[in-house]
Design an enzyme around this catalytic site. Structure first.
Site, PDB file in Angstrom:
ATOM      1  N   HIS A  35      -2.135  -4.563   1.414  1.00 15.25           N
ATOM      2  CA  HIS A  35      -2.204  -4.886  -0.019  1.00 15.25           C
ATOM      3  C   HIS A  35      -2.777  -3.672  -0.761  1.00 15.25           C
ATOM      4  O   HIS A  35      -3.841  -3.160  -0.410  1.00 15.25           O
ATOM      5  CB  HIS A  35      -3.093  -6.113  -0.203  1.00 15.25           C
ATOM      6  N   LYS A  36      -2.071  -3.216  -1.800  1.00 23.07           N
ATOM      7  CA  LYS A  36      -2.452  -1.980  -2.492  1.00 23.07           C
ATOM      8  C   LYS A  36      -3.883  -2.037  -3.013  1.00 23.07           C
ATOM      9  O   LYS A  36      -4.260  -2.949  -3.742  1.00 23.07           O
ATOM     10  CB  LYS A  36      -1.511  -1.696  -3.657  1.00 23.07           C
ATOM     11  N   HIS A  37      -4.661  -1.044  -2.636  1.00 23.59           N
ATOM     12  CA  HIS A  37      -6.044  -0.940  -3.112  1.00 23.59           C
ATOM     13  C   HIS A  37      -6.491   0.514  -3.080  1.00 23.59           C
ATOM     14  O   HIS A  37      -6.266   1.231  -2.111  1.00 23.59           O
ATOM     15  CB  HIS A  37      -6.994  -1.795  -2.264  1.00 23.59           C
ATOM     16  N   LEU A  38      -7.096   0.957  -4.147  1.00 17.87           N
ATOM     17  CA  LEU A  38      -7.804   2.229  -4.169  1.00 17.87           C
ATOM     18  C   LEU A  38      -9.249   1.947  -3.795  1.00 17.87           C
ATOM     19  O   LEU A  38      -9.682   0.783  -3.758  1.00 17.87           O
ATOM     20  CB  LEU A  38      -7.719   2.882  -5.544  1.00 17.87           C
TER      21      LEU A  38
ATOM     22  N   GLN B 206       0.823  -1.211   0.000  1.00 22.46           N
ATOM     23  CA  GLN B 206       0.000   0.000   0.000  1.00 22.46           C
ATOM     24  C   GLN B 206       0.858   1.262   0.000  1.00 22.46           C
ATOM     25  O   GLN B 206       0.418   2.313  -0.481  1.00 22.46           O
ATOM     26  CB  GLN B 206      -0.929  -0.009   1.221  1.00 22.46           C
TER      27      GLN B 206
END
Length: 303
Positions: A148-151, A111
């Site tokens: 964990h990368k999330h928009l 993230q």
């Protein structure tokens, strides 16, 4: 072929029916402060979310074992669709706002990694179909709850009624350009450090390289103007400081952060758009006495 909104509505109905989606019931009120009418949601029942935090799959068994990644694998009942080859759209399991969408990388990325062209391709794909507010909580101090990368994206209006804008729009008309090479501006009504720019992400149906590059260049310029450096971590560009990013079809805003909470009240990107979530009446009283603008100032960098 179903539209993204139709897919969200269909999957929401299915996820509610099977018990995969757990909306948090809220009442709401308004607090007028600093020229904005803040929309404040007050939780009615957090029991299910609290219980979920204690389930075996979310408990860390030992100090050497990381917490489970809820996106690898994601719950099939929360899957809305494929946005791009690199990103999927999922329902937010514990949603406060209806049709709250997560835009998640298929493979694990941290993230704290700086957003890239693939992220903006997926973001623009969602915004082209739904007039919403997209946002990114860059790091735990900015309100990120998952590594964990999330928009994320929620439909407009945030209040569920009234003009199809965010409460922040009341202040944006006074934005003053401060960087001539690129139209980066500051908003006089915001007493904390930030960087703002207007853009147009709503035209056309296809996602062109030009649209992605315009958005990506704007984002990088805003990070630089707001004092959020990029640093190298194992060959991958990471943020050098926590920040919030807000994006609509018409504008983009970056706000550096110093703390995730004020007086026990968590603040993420939505707070800067004019929407707060409080857990109980005591927190509502605290926010009312403190003032939402002061709350935002206390979790941000002084201008």
């Amino acid at each position: 072929m179903a539209t993204l909104r139709e897919a969200i509505e269909r999957q929401t109905a299915l996820a509610l029916a099977c018990g995969a989606l757990h909306p948090i019931e809220t009442a709401h009120t308004f607090i007028d402060d600093g020229g904005m009418r803040f929309y404040v949601r007050v939780a009615g029942n957090l029991a299910r979310k609290e219980a979920a935090r204690l389930t075996p799959q979310t408990v860390v068994a030992s100090g050497s074992q990381p917490p489970r990644d809820p996106f690898l694998p994601y719950e099939p009942d929360l899957f809305v669709g494929d946005l791009t080859p690199t990103h999927v759209a999922l329902l937010n399991k514990f949603n406060v706002i209806d049709q709250h969408l997560l835009i998640v990388t298929r493979r694990y990325e941290p993230q704290e990694a700086v957003l890239d062209a693939a992220d903006f391709t997926a973001l623009i794909a969602a915004l082209r179909e739904i007039d919403g507010l997209a946002f990114y909580n860059g790091g735990a101090a900015a309100g990120a709850s998952q590594p964990h990368k999330h928009l994320q994206m929620v439909p407009l209006p945030l209040a569920g009624e009234g003009p199809h804008v965010t409460p922040l729009e009341a202040l944006l008309g006074s934005a003053q350009t401060v960087h001539g090479a690129r139209p980066i501006a500051i908003v006089p009504g915001l007493a904390f450090r930030h960087a703002f720019a207007r853009l147009d992400l709503g035209r056309g149906k296809g996602i062109t390289d030009d649209a992605v590059h315009v958005a990506l260049d704007c984002y990088r310029a805003l990070l630089d103007a707001a004092g959020v450096p990029a640093i190298d971590v194992g060959g991958v560009a990471h943020q050098g400081a926590p920040y919030n990013l807000l994006v609509t079809r018409q504008w983009m805003l970056v706000v550096p952060r110093t703390a995730e909470c004020v007086e026990g009240i968590s603040v993420n990107s939505l707070g800067f758009a004019g929407s707060f979530f409080v857990r109980n009446a005591a927190q509502l009283q605290t926010l009312t006495q403190l003032g939402p603008m002061t709350a935002l100032e206390r979790v941000s960098v002084a201008r």
